[in-house]
Design an enzyme around this catalytic site. Structure first.
Site, PDB file in Angstrom:
ATOM      1  N   ASP A  72     -12.464  -1.368  -9.668  1.00  0.00           N
ATOM      2  CA  ASP A  72     -11.072  -3.051  -9.192  1.00  0.00           C
ATOM      3  C   ASP A  72     -11.705  -4.408  -9.597  1.00  0.00           C
ATOM      4  O   ASP A  72     -11.382  -4.827  -9.550  1.00  0.00           O
ATOM      5  CB  ASP A  72     -11.272  -2.195  -8.104  1.00  0.00           C
ATOM      6  N   THR A 186      -6.000  -1.026   1.148  1.00  0.00           N
ATOM      7  CA  THR A 186      -6.840   0.043   1.275  1.00  0.00           C
ATOM      8  C   THR A 186      -8.952  -0.105   0.768  1.00  0.00           C
ATOM      9  O   THR A 186      -9.144   0.477   0.035  1.00  0.00           O
ATOM     10  CB  THR A 186      -6.691   1.419  -0.256  1.00  0.00           C
TER      11      THR A 186
END
EC number: 2.7.1.23
Length: 290
Positions: A72, A186
């Site tokens: 990510d 998140t």
């Protein structure tokens, strides 16, 4: 199709995935442009002989699609470089969690086939913009995940006077404050008790970090509202982290945060559902008693 490829430069053990990606793109006759730093890593450090039609630095590129291969963090770096170009980003996960980069190496071949068949969806993800008079922060003032205001020393808290559209909200006495997009809900925000927000929601989450009060809780606001922050600190400075990249600020610096005038386009497979990802990758709702 023309692809611009970004990758991390420290996962030597997973170099075979990068080699596979290049072979798949070559098979389809793709025009391949590679971030110069990543290309140097592949050629010099990993000794991979990969095809590259062109190399580019920073955000000096154009393409039909960007491919991020890594975790990510690599995806966030790619998004920062894409900026307001409007180029969709496909994330291939060779890292750990892979929430943004959610295509596994095992799915890579099938996913590239789907790209060429135009069998995928594109999600629009909102971006935050930071406005202030600190020239270092203005070099890269956009965040896909979050903007975090944090104390710089390890002992005392900071005071963060917070206003929404000019109206006083509260003064947080805390280790910090996280302003997160639905995409970022998140990430760091979730780890300090922030809410999970569906990616398409037009909202912003404000979540304190270790607040010195039981009465202070996260709050969710409309994403077309403007947030103003004034920080006081015993050390007379504080940290601002934009998607993990931090700079030190003087406490006299006023910060204004609002939704940017562009969004990031994220490529998703049709069978990748947000709620499935929550359950499988974050074990959300898991019950060990069952």
């Amino acid at each position: 199709m023309k692809f611009a490829i970004f990758g991390n430069t420290y996962q030597a053990k997973k170099s075979s995935h990068a080699a596979t990606l290049f072979k798949l793109l070559e098979k389809h006759g793709a025009e391949i442009c590679v971030c110069r730093e990543f290309h140097r890593f592949l050629k010099s450090d990993l000794k991979l002989n990969v095809k590259a039609d062109d190399l580019f630095d920073e955000n000096n590129f154009d393409a039909d699609m960007v491919i991020s291969i890594g975790g990510d963090g690599t995806f966030l770096k790619a998004a920062r470089r894409v900026g307001n170009k409007g180029i969709p980003i496909l994330g291939i996960n060779t890292g750990r969690l892979g929430f943004l980069a959610d295509v596994s190496p095992e799915e890579m071949e099938e996913t590239i086939e789907e790209v060429y068949q135009n069998h995928y969806t594109v999600e629009e993800r909102s971006v935050l913009q930071l406005l202030c008079d600190d020239k270092h922060l203005q070099n890269s003032p956009y965040a896909l995940n979050e903007i975090a205001i944090l104390k710089r020393d390890s002992s005392s808290m900071i005071s963060i006077r917070t206003a929404i559209n000019g109206a006083h909200l509260t003064t947080y006495q805390a280790d910090g404050l996280i302003i997160a997009t639905p995409t970022g809900s998140t990430a760091y925000s979730l780890s300090v008790g922030g809410p999970i927000i569906v990616p398409h929601s037009k909202t912003i989450a404000i979540t304190p970090v270790a607040p010195h009060s039981l009465n202070v809780r996260p709050i969710v606001i409309c994403d077309d509202w403007e947030i103003t922050l004034d920080v006081e600190s015993r050390s007379h400075n504080f940290l601002v982290a934009i998607d993990g990249s931090s700079e030190t600020c003087k406490e006299t610096t006023r910060l204004t945060i609002r939704r940017a005038d562009y969004s990031i386009k994220v490529v998703k497979r049709f069978n990748h559902i947000f709620f499935d990802t929550l359950r499988t990758k974050m074990m959300w709702g898991a019950d060990s008693r069952v």
